[in-house]
Every structure is written in structure tokens, then in C-alpha cells.
Design a protein around this motif. Structure first.
Motif, PDB file in Angstrom:
ATOM      1  N   PRO A  50      97.992  40.160   2.345  1.00 33.54           N
ATOM      2  CA  PRO A  50      98.843  41.275   1.908  1.00 33.54           C
ATOM      3  C   PRO A  50      99.481  41.074   0.543  1.00 33.54           C
ATOM      4  CG  PRO A  50      99.905  40.002   3.665  1.00 33.54           C
ATOM      5  CD  PRO A  50      98.488  39.526   3.586  1.00 33.54           C
ATOM      6  N   ARG A  51      99.463  39.859   0.013  1.00 31.61           N
ATOM      7  CA  ARG A  51     100.039  39.602  -1.304  1.00 31.61           C
ATOM      8  C   ARG A  51      99.106  40.013  -2.437  1.00 31.61           C
ATOM      9  NH1 ARG A  51     100.950  33.273  -0.681  1.00 31.61           N
ATOM     10  NH2 ARG A  51      98.898  33.579   0.281  1.00 31.61           N
ATOM     11  N   HIS A  52      97.794  40.096  -2.138  1.00 32.76           N
ATOM     12  CA  HIS A  52      96.831  40.144  -3.243  1.00 32.76           C
ATOM     13  C   HIS A  52      96.697  41.526  -3.884  1.00 32.76           C
ATOM     14  CE1 HIS A  52      93.669  38.654  -5.776  1.00 32.76           C
ATOM     15  NE2 HIS A  52      92.847  39.605  -5.356  1.00 32.76           N
ATOM     16  N   ARG A  53      96.423  42.529  -3.105  1.00 36.98           N
ATOM     17  CA  ARG A  53      96.179  43.847  -3.701  1.00 36.98           C
ATOM     18  C   ARG A  53      97.360  44.342  -4.544  1.00 36.98           C
ATOM     19  NH1 ARG A  53      93.587  49.296  -0.913  1.00 36.98           N
ATOM     20  NH2 ARG A  53      94.226  50.759  -2.551  1.00 36.98           N
ATOM     21  N   ILE A 111      87.966  47.837  -8.951  1.00 30.92           N
ATOM     22  CA  ILE A 111      88.309  46.797  -9.927  1.00 30.92           C
ATOM     23  C   ILE A 111      87.260  45.684  -9.874  1.00 30.92           C
ATOM     24  CG2 ILE A 111      90.019  45.032 -10.553  1.00 30.92           C
ATOM     25  CD1 ILE A 111      92.186  46.911  -9.535  1.00 30.92           C
ATOM     26  N   TYR A 112      86.770  45.330 -11.041  1.00 31.77           N
ATOM     27  CA  TYR A 112      85.740  44.291 -11.199  1.00 31.77           C
ATOM     28  C   TYR A 112      86.181  43.009 -10.504  1.00 31.77           C
ATOM     29  CZ  TYR A 112      83.081  40.852 -14.060  1.00 31.77           C
ATOM     30  OH  TYR A 112      82.306  39.825 -14.521  1.00 31.77           O
ATOM     31  N   VAL A 113      85.233  42.385  -9.802  1.00 29.58           N
ATOM     32  CA  VAL A 113      85.579  41.247  -8.956  1.00 29.58           C
ATOM     33  C   VAL A 113      86.238  40.110  -9.723  1.00 29.58           C
ATOM     34  CG1 VAL A 113      83.272  40.210  -9.145  1.00 29.58           C
ATOM     35  CG2 VAL A 113      84.717  39.681  -7.170  1.00 29.58           C
ATOM     36  N   TRP A 114      85.844  39.897 -10.993  1.00 33.38           N
ATOM     37  CA  TRP A 114      86.453  38.789 -11.731  1.00 33.38           C
ATOM     38  C   TRP A 114      87.895  39.099 -12.120  1.00 33.38           C
ATOM     39  CZ3 TRP A 114      85.877  33.852 -12.298  1.00 33.38           C
ATOM     40  CH2 TRP A 114      84.638  33.281 -11.998  1.00 33.38           C
ATOM     41  N   TYR A 115      88.161  40.349 -12.515  1.00 29.07           N
ATOM     42  CA  TYR A 115      89.547  40.748 -12.793  1.00 29.07           C
ATOM     43  C   TYR A 115      90.371  40.585 -11.517  1.00 29.07           C
ATOM     44  CZ  TYR A 115      93.331  43.569 -14.836  1.00 29.07           C
ATOM     45  OH  TYR A 115      94.536  44.007 -15.336  1.00 29.07           O
ATOM     46  N   ASP A 116      89.829  41.030 -10.422  1.00 30.23           N
ATOM     47  CA  ASP A 116      90.454  40.910  -9.101  1.00 30.23           C
ATOM     48  C   ASP A 116      90.698  39.444  -8.751  1.00 30.23           C
ATOM     49  OD1 ASP A 116      90.436  40.328  -6.262  1.00 30.23           O
ATOM     50  OD2 ASP A 116      89.542  42.261  -5.840  1.00 30.23           O
ATOM     51  N   LEU A 169     101.603  33.679  -5.676  1.00 33.45           N
ATOM     52  CA  LEU A 169     103.002  33.371  -5.970  1.00 33.45           C
ATOM     53  C   LEU A 169     103.926  34.559  -5.758  1.00 33.45           C
ATOM     54  CD1 LEU A 169     102.490  31.321  -9.272  1.00 33.45           C
ATOM     55  CD2 LEU A 169     102.757  30.441  -6.944  1.00 33.45           C
ATOM     56  N   GLY A 170     103.348  35.701  -5.336  1.00 34.05           N
ATOM     57  CA  GLY A 170     104.176  36.869  -5.067  1.00 34.05           C
ATOM     58  C   GLY A 170     104.366  37.787  -6.250  1.00 34.05           C
ATOM     59  N   TYR A 171     103.436  37.774  -7.210  1.00 32.61           N
ATOM     60  CA  TYR A 171     103.571  38.605  -8.414  1.00 32.61           C
ATOM     61  C   TYR A 171     103.649  40.090  -8.087  1.00 32.61           C
ATOM     62  CZ  TYR A 171     102.111  40.953 -12.758  1.00 32.61           C
ATOM     63  OH  TYR A 171     102.015  41.782 -13.846  1.00 32.61           O
ATOM     64  N   GLY A 172     102.997  40.539  -7.056  1.00 34.72           N
ATOM     65  CA  GLY A 172     102.964  41.969  -6.750  1.00 34.72           C
ATOM     66  C   GLY A 172     104.220  42.506  -6.105  1.00 34.72           C
ATOM     67  N   GLU A 173     105.144  41.664  -5.749  1.00 39.13           N
ATOM     68  CA  GLU A 173     106.371  42.120  -5.111  1.00 39.13           C
ATOM     69  C   GLU A 173     107.314  42.743  -6.139  1.00 39.13           C
ATOM     70  OE1 GLU A 173     108.121  39.101  -2.651  1.00 39.13           O
ATOM     71  OE2 GLU A 173     106.180  38.489  -1.820  1.00 39.13           O
ATOM     72  N   ASP A 174     108.212  43.583  -5.649  1.00 34.87           N
ATOM     73  CA  ASP A 174     109.114  44.296  -6.552  1.00 34.87           C
ATOM     74  C   ASP A 174     109.994  43.344  -7.353  1.00 34.87           C
ATOM     75  OD1 ASP A 174     108.103  46.706  -5.725  1.00 34.87           O
ATOM     76  OD2 ASP A 174     109.610  47.003  -4.170  1.00 34.87           O
ATOM     77  N   ASP A 175     110.503  42.330  -6.674  1.00 39.85           N
ATOM     78  CA  ASP A 175     111.370  41.366  -7.339  1.00 39.85           C
ATOM     79  C   ASP A 175     110.599  40.078  -7.607  1.00 39.85           C
ATOM     80  OD1 ASP A 175     113.588  43.086  -7.185  1.00 39.85           O
ATOM     81  OD2 ASP A 175     113.980  42.445  -5.126  1.00 39.85           O
ATOM     82  N   GLY A 217      93.324  37.323 -10.606  1.00 44.10           N
ATOM     83  CA  GLY A 217      94.681  37.670 -10.219  1.00 44.10           C
ATOM     84  C   GLY A 217      95.236  36.853  -9.077  1.00 44.10           C
ATOM     85  N   ASN A 218      94.363  36.114  -8.367  1.00 46.41           N
ATOM     86  CA  ASN A 218      94.851  35.327  -7.232  1.00 46.41           C
ATOM     87  C   ASN A 218      95.847  34.253  -7.664  1.00 46.41           C
ATOM     88  OD1 ASN A 218      93.874  32.301  -6.393  1.00 46.41           O
ATOM     89  ND2 ASN A 218      92.479  33.176  -7.910  1.00 46.41           N
TER      90      ASN A 218
END
Length: 507
Positions: A100-103, A227-232, A241-247, A235-236
Motif C-alpha cells: 500500500p505504500r508504493h502506488r 507508468i513505465y515499469v522502470w519509473y515505477d 520510506l513512506g514518500y507517498g504519505e501526506d506528511d 520509486g521503490n
């Protein structure tokens, strides 16, 4: 910047088949580096995972006759099992298709690049290798074939989203030339600089959802594109590390924004993605760059890269079960040069096992510890300052220097130089002769002989201790076992300890 904080990552492999020993090389290299830094008192996060949003995974699932989600889950578990088999002490394992962190992180990264004006749509026709998941130019092909997989790429024409890589040519060059982004070894750094100086072209960062079979992360605001697999996949390193979270999460702050070192360990075939594409994406998104990219070579068989698509994949899990995790780790770390290619055969593994692990390391500990146990000797474990201390300090410096460049083969060569030195010291000191003389002595001669014997085992014990400490990052299970056995020399309860060979003879 947080002092002595390291964020270390491996690449995340495609899970279109079971893992092979080529990826095992990268795992054990990363684990050894992480353990070494932890031993120095660093705060370390070792990150691994699996690259699941790939067309090649979908095609493999179709061939196997099952749903992609089921297929990638089964193979992702095999990569986790590989970590257990090789005693890899990773802190996290991220699965890009379902964590759930990735997308959210990939979508946030996309929108950040879009806000910088670096994403645009255009039509494109090119030669595409599904195995690499990348386009090639005619000049990059070898005899019309992909240089990695030796297969002919397919001609693809479609409208995709592109990233303005050309905008970051000068900034990338400056970062690499100043070592703000260090690429190791220097030969790989020079290759990347030559590529940048030749001119960077914008590259495609999406695929049509139709060609992707509906698998992967849709482009925000454009569901007809994936989204291209390498760009995707790149991003891991942030999504874990939780980059996609609001804070901003504590992990993201500590291990990306504030970390003293952000290091990627990658194979030479994906250097461009990590040393050019990924830093450019980070610059576009306003994020810090990695500090170091360590590039390793390939494990080969008869000079040919080991790989699933090459039909010569070797499963490392049965090897670890037969020879032990540390034997496999030892071979990969010492006999595959860290920055070059190295051939693997079971015969070479067995030769290293018997000729080095048993005959040199194992024999050293067995003969010293067995004599001490038989004589019930409790001794100090200290170096002979006049003979051994200078040698040990030189070895420590050699190992430290090798670790800085991720030259694991050089580090283990230095440690085994100390093993050789210790074996020579055993011959010089002849503890068995002292034991024999002591057992035959009587009266006034005994105190002098006892003193000499204790001094002998103190010097030898000091060398054993140093070898154990140096081996710990590379052969952790072996080091743990030997450390317990050194405790016998230190006066532990000897009656409850049985001296057994750390590396049993092969049957």
C-alpha cells in the motif's frame, strides 16, 4: 545531515521466475556492507523488494496459465526465501504490485515531475526489448540483438509520456564530476560521463495500458497509459520510506533527506537507469540525489551471464542447503570480483570450500581450540604487541579501504591474509610442543612452561578474535560459531561445549 546513517538498497528484481545466483551476488554484497557499517556503529536500513509491475511478469504468468497477481506473489515469496537461505538481514521488502505504500509514492513522484514541466506526450517508434523493458537504438544492438538477452527487439509504435531528460544533462554531469553523486568503480563513472557528454535524449516513461495488459500503475489523469515499469520500480527507494504519505515520515526524513549516505547497489546492466534516469527524476521532483551507486558485474557460466532468459539459471537455495549459507556467501564475495564478471561452477565452489574454508580457516581454529580444550586452558585473548599488532592494524585498514569501494573480494583476501599469518604463527609457536613438554615436566620447570604456554595461547587467541570480528559482516553464522568457541579460551564452561569443525568435510 545525520552522522553515521546509511540507507542502502539493492535493485528489485523482476519476479517472472525463481531467483538465481546472479541476484544472490547482489544480496550478499549488500548484506555484507550493511553488517560492516552496523559493526562500526552506523544506523543502517537495508532495503530490498520485488519488481512486479512488469510486462514480462504478465507474459510469464500467461505462459504459466495463472493470474499475474497469483504468479508474482508466488515468485516474490521465493525471493524472500532466498534472503532467509543466505542469512540476509534486510530491514524491509517491498512488493510494488500490492504494497500500500508504493502506488501513492509513484503517483506523487509523477505529479512532482509533471509540476516541473518535465512530462509531455508524443508519438514514438522504436525497438523494444521486453526482457530489459527498454527501447534500444540501432547502434546499441549487437548484431541486431539486445546486448543483454541476445534476442531481437520488437518494433513498437505508440504515443507515450516522455520525461525531459535532456534538461538535466549539465546538472547530472556536474553532480558526477564533483562526486556529489559518486559512481563506483571509476570505469563505470567514466562510462556514464561519456554517455552524458554525448547528449541525453528524453525517454519514454509510460506504456499504453493495452500493451501492458492492464497491469501496473495508471498514469495520473490518463488511465489509457500505464507508468513505465522502470519509473515505477525506481520509486521503490522512496515508497518504502513512506514518500507517498501526506506528511513526511520519520523514515523518509532520517534515511533520505538527512542520511549521511544514500547508496544503491546495482548490476552493470542497469547502471544507466540508476545513474542517469533516476537522478534526473529526483532533480525534477526536488529531492536529494543518492550519494553513491556501487556497480557490480555478472555471475557467469562459461563466460555467459547467468539469467532466467539465458537458460542457465542456478538456484542458490539448494546450494546454501548443501554447503551452508556462508560457503555460498564466501564464494560470491571472494571469488566473483566485485566490479567485474566471475564464473560460477559447483566445482569452483567446492574447491573454495575445501581448500580455503576447511584447510585454512577451519583448520586454524580447530587445531588451536582442540589443544586448549584438551588441556583445559583458560587464557587471555590478546595480541602479541611486538609481532601481531602491526599486522592486524594493516589488515583492518585494508578491509576498511576495500569496503569504501565495495570491493568485497579485496576485503576477504585481506582477512585470509591474516588467517595465513595466524597459521604461520601456530607453526612458529608450536603449542603442541609446549604441551608435551609441560606434561613431561616436574618441579621447578613447570611454572616457566606454564607461563610460556599461556603466552602462546594468548597471542593465538588474540589473532582468532581479530579474524572473527573481521569475518562477521561476510560470514555471520561462521563468525557467531567461532566467537562461541573462542569463549572456551576465555574461560567459559568448557565441559558443556563440544569442539566441532565449522566447515564439515563434504560427503
Amino acid at each position: 545531515m545525520t552522522d553515521k546513517t546509511l540507507y542502502l538498497t539493492t535493485t528489485i528484481p523482476y519476479v517472472n521466475a525463481s531467483p538465481h545466483i546472479g541476484f544472490a551476488l547482489e544480496l550478499v554484497q549488500a548484506d555484507a556492507l550493511a553488517r560492516y557499517r552496523k559493526g562500526e556503529g552506523w544506523t543502517v536500513r537495508l532495503q530490498t523488494g520485488s519488481d512486479e509491475n512488469s510486462l514480462k511478469n504478465v507474459l510469464a504468468a500467461e505462459k504459466a496459465g495463472c493470474e499475474p497477481s497469483v504468479f508474482v506473489a508466488d515468485n516474490a515469496k521465493r525471493f524472500l526465501d532466498l534472503q532467509s537461505a543466505l542469512n540476509i538481514d534486510a530491514d524491509d521488502f517491498i512488493r510494488t504490485s500490492c504494497d500500500p505504500r508504493h502506488r501513492p509514492a509513484v503517483e506523487k513522484l509523477w505529479k512532482a515531475c509533471e509540476a516541473s514541466g518535465d512530462l509531455y506526450r508524443r508519438s514514438y517508434a522504436g525497438l523494444y526489448c521486453t526482457g530489459c523493458e527498454q527501447f534500444y537504438t540501432d547502434s546499441e544492438l549487437v548484431g541486431g540483438c539486445c546486448p543483454e538477452h541476445l534476442t531481437r527487439p520488437e518494433e513498437v509504435t505508440e504515443t507515450n509520456w516522455f520525461f525531459r531528460l535532456s534538461r538535466y544533462q549539465q546538472r547530472l554531469r556536474e553532480a558526477i564530476e564533483t562526486d556529489a553523486l559518486r559512481i563506483s568503480p571509476p570505469s563505470r563513472r567514466n562510462e556514464i560521463l561519456a554517455l552524458i557528454k554525448s547528449g541525453l535524449n528524453d525517454f519514454s516513461v509510460s506504456r499504453s495500458a493495452e500493451r501492458a495488459r492492464g497491469w501496473g500503475i495508471p498514469v495520473p489523469g490518463d488511465p489509457e497509459q500505464t507508468i513505465y515499469v522502470w519509473y515505477d520500480a525506481l520509486g521503490n527507494y522512496l515508497s518504502a520510506l513512506g514518500y507517498g504519505e501526506d506528511d513526511e515520515t520519520e523514515a523518509l526524513r532520517r534515511f533520505w533527506f538527512d542520511a549521511r549516505r544514500r547508496e544503491h547497489l546495482v548490476g552493470k546492466g542497469v547502471t544507466r537507469f540508476h545513474a542517469v534516469y533516476w537522478p534526473a527524476i529526483l532533480l525534477s521532483a526536488g529531492l536529494p540525489l543518492p550519494t553513491t551507486i556501487h556497480v557490480h558485474g555478472y555471475v557467469t557460466v562459461d563466460g555467459r551471464k547467468i539469467g532466467k532468459s539465458n537458460g542457465n539459471a542456478i538456484d542458490p537455495v539448494p546450494l546454501a542447503a548443501r554447503y551452508g549459507a556462508d560457503a555460498v556467501r564466501y564464494f560470491l564475495l571472494r571469488h566473483i570480483r566485485a566490479h567485474g564478471d566471475g564464473d560460477f561452477t559447483v566445482e569452483r565452489l567446492e574447491a573454495a570450500y575445501t581448500g580455503e574454508l576447511i584447510a585454512q580457516l577451519g583448520n586454524l581454529f580447530n587445531r588451536i581450540l582442540s589443544i586448549a580444550a584438551k588441556q583445559d586452558i583458560a587464557v587471555r585473548v590478546e595480541l602479541d604487541a611486538t609481532i601481531d599488532e602491526e599486522k592486524v592494524l594493516a589488515i583492518r585498514r585494508s578491509v576498511e579501504k576495500a569496503i569504501e569501494t565495495a570491493s568485497f573480494h579485496e576485503a576477504l583476501a585481506a582477512i585470509f591474509d591474516l588467517v595465513s599469518h595466524a597459521n604461520k604463527r601456530v607453526v612458529e609457536l608450536e603449542p603442541w610442543t609446549l604441551v608435551k613438554a609441560l606434561n613431561a615436566a616436574a618441579g621447578a620447570d613447570r611454572p616457566q612452561l606454564e607461563t610460556r604456554l599461556l603466552a602462546c595461547f594468548a597471542a593465538l587467541g588474540g589473532l582468532l578474535r581479530e579474524i572473527v570480528l573481521l569475518l562477521q559482516p561476510f560470514l555471520p553464522k561462521t563468525a557467531e560459531t567461532l566467537a562461541r568457541q573462542i569463549g572456551i579460551l576465555g574461560g567459559a564452561e568448557r565441559s558443556d561445549v563440544r569442539i566441532v569443525p565449522v566447515f564439515p568435510k563434504l560427503t
